[in-house]
Design a protein around this motif. Sequence first.
Motif, PDB file in Angstrom:
ATOM      1  N   TYR A   1       0.853  -1.195   0.000  1.00  0.00           N
ATOM      2  CA  TYR A   1       0.000   0.000   0.000  1.00  0.00           C
ATOM      3  C   TYR A   1       0.889   1.246   0.000  1.00  0.00           C
ATOM      4  CZ  TYR A   1       0.919   0.680   5.022  1.00  0.00           C
ATOM      5  OH  TYR A   1       1.521   0.905   6.233  1.00  0.00           O
ATOM      6  N   ARG A   2       0.311   2.351  -0.460  1.00  0.00           N
ATOM      7  CA  ARG A   2       1.030   3.624  -0.504  1.00  0.00           C
ATOM      8  C   ARG A   2       0.025   4.749  -0.692  1.00  0.00           C
ATOM      9  NH1 ARG A   2       4.006   3.160  -6.475  1.00  0.00           N
ATOM     10  NH2 ARG A   2       2.081   3.216  -7.736  1.00  0.00           N
ATOM     11  N   GLU A   3       0.450   5.968  -0.378  1.00  0.00           N
ATOM     12  CA  GLU A   3      -0.367   7.132  -0.707  1.00  0.00           C
ATOM     13  C   GLU A   3      -0.474   7.234  -2.218  1.00  0.00           C
ATOM     14  OE1 GLU A   3       0.744  10.798   1.082  1.00  0.00           O
ATOM     15  OE2 GLU A   3       1.017   9.935   3.088  1.00  0.00           O
ATOM     16  N   LEU A   4      -1.621   7.605  -2.706  1.00  0.00           N
ATOM     17  CA  LEU A   4      -1.858   7.676  -4.139  1.00  0.00           C
ATOM     18  C   LEU A   4      -0.810   8.570  -4.804  1.00  0.00           C
ATOM     19  CD1 LEU A   4      -3.828   6.846  -6.418  1.00  0.00           C
ATOM     20  CD2 LEU A   4      -5.030   9.030  -6.013  1.00  0.00           C
ATOM     21  N   GLY A   5      -0.106   8.005  -5.806  1.00  0.00           N
ATOM     22  CA  GLY A   5       0.908   8.763  -6.541  1.00  0.00           C
ATOM     23  C   GLY A   5       2.298   8.682  -5.946  1.00  0.00           C
ATOM     24  N   ALA A   6       2.468   8.067  -4.762  1.00  0.00           N
ATOM     25  CA  ALA A   6       3.793   7.941  -4.161  1.00  0.00           C
ATOM     26  C   ALA A   6       4.642   6.975  -4.999  1.00  0.00           C
ATOM     27  CB  ALA A   6       3.682   7.449  -2.730  1.00  0.00           C
ATOM     28  N   SER A   7       5.961   7.049  -4.861  1.00  0.00           N
ATOM     29  CA  SER A   7       6.867   6.242  -5.684  1.00  0.00           C
ATOM     30  C   SER A   7       7.216   4.894  -5.056  1.00  0.00           C
ATOM     31  CB  SER A   7       8.155   7.019  -5.959  1.00  0.00           C
ATOM     32  OG  SER A   7       8.805   7.355  -4.736  1.00  0.00           O
ATOM     33  N   THR A   8       7.020   4.755  -3.766  1.00  0.00           N
ATOM     34  CA  THR A   8       7.407   3.502  -3.100  1.00  0.00           C
ATOM     35  C   THR A   8       6.221   2.917  -2.355  1.00  0.00           C
ATOM     36  OG1 THR A   8       8.169   4.688  -1.131  1.00  0.00           O
ATOM     37  CG2 THR A   8       9.814   4.204  -2.843  1.00  0.00           C
ATOM     38  N   TRP A   9       6.267   1.563  -2.253  1.00  0.00           N
ATOM     39  CA  TRP A   9       5.230   0.829  -1.555  1.00  0.00           C
ATOM     40  C   TRP A   9       5.688   0.459  -0.148  1.00  0.00           C
ATOM     41  CZ3 TRP A   9       0.514   0.072  -3.774  1.00  0.00           C
ATOM     42  CH2 TRP A   9       0.412   0.163  -5.174  1.00  0.00           C
ATOM     43  N   THR A  10       4.746   0.408   0.767  1.00  0.00           N
ATOM     44  CA  THR A  10       4.979  -0.236   2.060  1.00  0.00           C
ATOM     45  C   THR A  10       4.501  -1.679   1.928  1.00  0.00           C
ATOM     46  OG1 THR A  10       4.666   1.815   3.283  1.00  0.00           O
ATOM     47  CG2 THR A  10       4.424  -0.252   4.513  1.00  0.00           C
ATOM     48  N   VAL A  11       5.370  -2.629   2.307  1.00  0.00           N
ATOM     49  CA  VAL A  11       5.097  -4.052   2.089  1.00  0.00           C
ATOM     50  C   VAL A  11       4.754  -4.712   3.421  1.00  0.00           C
ATOM     51  CG1 VAL A  11       6.019  -6.237   1.222  1.00  0.00           C
ATOM     52  CG2 VAL A  11       6.672  -4.072   0.125  1.00  0.00           C
ATOM     53  N   VAL A  12       3.661  -5.470   3.417  1.00  0.00           N
ATOM     54  CA  VAL A  12       3.235  -6.214   4.600  1.00  0.00           C
ATOM     55  C   VAL A  12       3.085  -7.684   4.221  1.00  0.00           C
ATOM     56  CG1 VAL A  12       1.477  -6.500   6.374  1.00  0.00           C
ATOM     57  CG2 VAL A  12       2.009  -4.213   5.497  1.00  0.00           C
ATOM     58  N   ASN A  13       3.735  -8.573   4.933  1.00  0.00           N
ATOM     59  CA  ASN A  13       3.576 -10.018   4.723  1.00  0.00           C
ATOM     60  C   ASN A  13       2.489 -10.528   5.665  1.00  0.00           C
ATOM     61  OD1 ASN A  13       5.736 -10.679   2.767  1.00  0.00           O
ATOM     62  ND2 ASN A  13       7.060  -9.876   4.382  1.00  0.00           N
ATOM     63  N   VAL A  14       1.437 -11.101   5.095  1.00  0.00           N
ATOM     64  CA  VAL A  14       0.289 -11.564   5.859  1.00  0.00           C
ATOM     65  C   VAL A  14       0.278 -13.087   5.862  1.00  0.00           C
ATOM     66  CG1 VAL A  14      -2.220 -11.484   6.110  1.00  0.00           C
ATOM     67  CG2 VAL A  14      -0.997  -9.509   5.138  1.00  0.00           C
ATOM     68  N   THR A  15       0.403 -13.688   7.019  1.00  0.00           N
ATOM     69  CA  THR A  15       0.353 -15.145   7.127  1.00  0.00           C
ATOM     70  C   THR A  15      -1.070 -15.637   6.907  1.00  0.00           C
ATOM     71  OG1 THR A  15       2.183 -15.140   8.695  1.00  0.00           O
ATOM     72  CG2 THR A  15       0.799 -17.116   8.642  1.00  0.00           C
ATOM     73  N   ASN A  16      -1.208 -16.738   6.178  1.00  0.00           N
ATOM     74  CA  ASN A  16      -2.542 -17.293   5.924  1.00  0.00           C
ATOM     75  C   ASN A  16      -2.984 -18.123   7.134  1.00  0.00           C
ATOM     76  OD1 ASN A  16      -4.910 -18.168   4.849  1.00  0.00           O
ATOM     77  ND2 ASN A  16      -3.992 -19.656   3.452  1.00  0.00           N
ATOM     78  N   SER A  17      -3.632 -17.449   8.074  1.00  0.00           N
ATOM     79  CA  SER A  17      -4.167 -18.127   9.261  1.00  0.00           C
ATOM     80  C   SER A  17      -5.689 -18.171   9.216  1.00  0.00           C
ATOM     81  CB  SER A  17      -3.699 -17.400  10.525  1.00  0.00           C
ATOM     82  OG  SER A  17      -4.111 -16.042  10.501  1.00  0.00           O
ATOM     83  N   PHE A  18      -6.243 -17.949   8.015  1.00  0.00           N
ATOM     84  CA  PHE A  18      -7.693 -17.886   7.868  1.00  0.00           C
ATOM     85  C   PHE A  18      -8.262 -19.294   7.705  1.00  0.00           C
ATOM     86  CE2 PHE A  18      -5.652 -14.238   5.665  1.00  0.00           C
ATOM     87  CZ  PHE A  18      -5.886 -13.290   6.650  1.00  0.00           C
ATOM     88  N   SER A  19      -9.505 -19.481   8.156  1.00  0.00           N
ATOM     89  CA  SER A  19     -10.112 -20.803   8.105  1.00  0.00           C
ATOM     90  C   SER A  19     -10.592 -21.165   6.697  1.00  0.00           C
ATOM     91  CB  SER A  19     -11.293 -20.874   9.087  1.00  0.00           C
ATOM     92  OG  SER A  19     -12.259 -19.884   8.776  1.00  0.00           O
ATOM     93  N   GLY A  20     -10.857 -20.212   5.876  1.00  0.00           N
ATOM     94  CA  GLY A  20     -11.307 -20.467   4.505  1.00  0.00           C
ATOM     95  C   GLY A  20     -10.397 -19.802   3.507  1.00  0.00           C
ATOM     96  N   SER A  21     -10.970 -19.408   2.379  1.00  0.00           N
ATOM     97  CA  SER A  21     -10.164 -18.764   1.351  1.00  0.00           C
ATOM     98  C   SER A  21     -10.226 -17.246   1.439  1.00  0.00           C
ATOM     99  CB  SER A  21     -10.617 -19.218  -0.038  1.00  0.00           C
ATOM    100  OG  SER A  21     -11.978 -18.876  -0.254  1.00  0.00           O
TER     101      SER A  21
END
Length: 269
Positions: free
Chosen positions: A225-245
């Motif tokens: 995610y990033r502010e609209l028009g920004a040059s770099t992204w902030t990266v978040v790694n999300v572990t799949n701990s969900f019960s479904g899809s």
Amino acid sequence: QPCTVPDNLSTTNILVDRATMNWSSTSTSTDHYDVRLRVQGGGWLNLFYIFNTSQTKYSLTAGTIYEWQVRAVCSYDTSSLSAWSSTQSFTTLLDCSDKPDNLDAINISFTSADLVWDATANAVGYQLRFKENGSSWGSWVYDTVYTNSYSQSGLTADTDYEWEVRAFCDSSVTNFSGWKHEDFETLEPCSDPSWLFVPSWNLGSNSATFYWQGTYGADGYILNYRELGASTWTVVNVTNSFSGSSGYYTISVLSANTTYEWQLATECN
């Protein structure tokens, strides 16, 4: 007729533990032959009363140089003998009975894998074969390498393969160990996540909850995610701990009254 020395000496069928010594008769009065054999430089072992022009000696030692000579005997006893022939030599094959061990497939991707194994004693090189699991015997693809690893490309994603490797211990590639077997599976392509949305009721002045439809069995997701028009992204790694899809993730470090853009990728390994 004089009892003359046999000629045309040769050694054939040389294996790990045996060899056949051959010669030609040079006298019509020959009754039989004597052969003597030794490890190079050692003491002679005598083989008497040979009635053919060849003799196979068993129980030899692997990877050893042997010397031999032959003489004609033109009487039943030893009253009429030729001289011993010139010395012939041969080397038994190295022991190649050890199969390669600890087979593994590493760096597996959608279309490639690196195959590795432990080196074996006396190996000059290795012969490999591989095919899709369950395919016909004639589907084996062969190759020869001189290291204990092999990079295989051109594979099909999400496919089971079987592979085998054996050592060879001579430059003519005839002295083999047995085959050793292993399996691996190429990676399954990840499906793109879908139905990405941020509902208005989950928006705060400094936070937002992101929702999506994902993939069963995914290891996780990469959320940028990033502010609209920004040059770099902030990266978040999300572990799949969900019960479904379905999946979701809340970010609470946003700036008030600011427009953001976001993207999501599935991680399957």
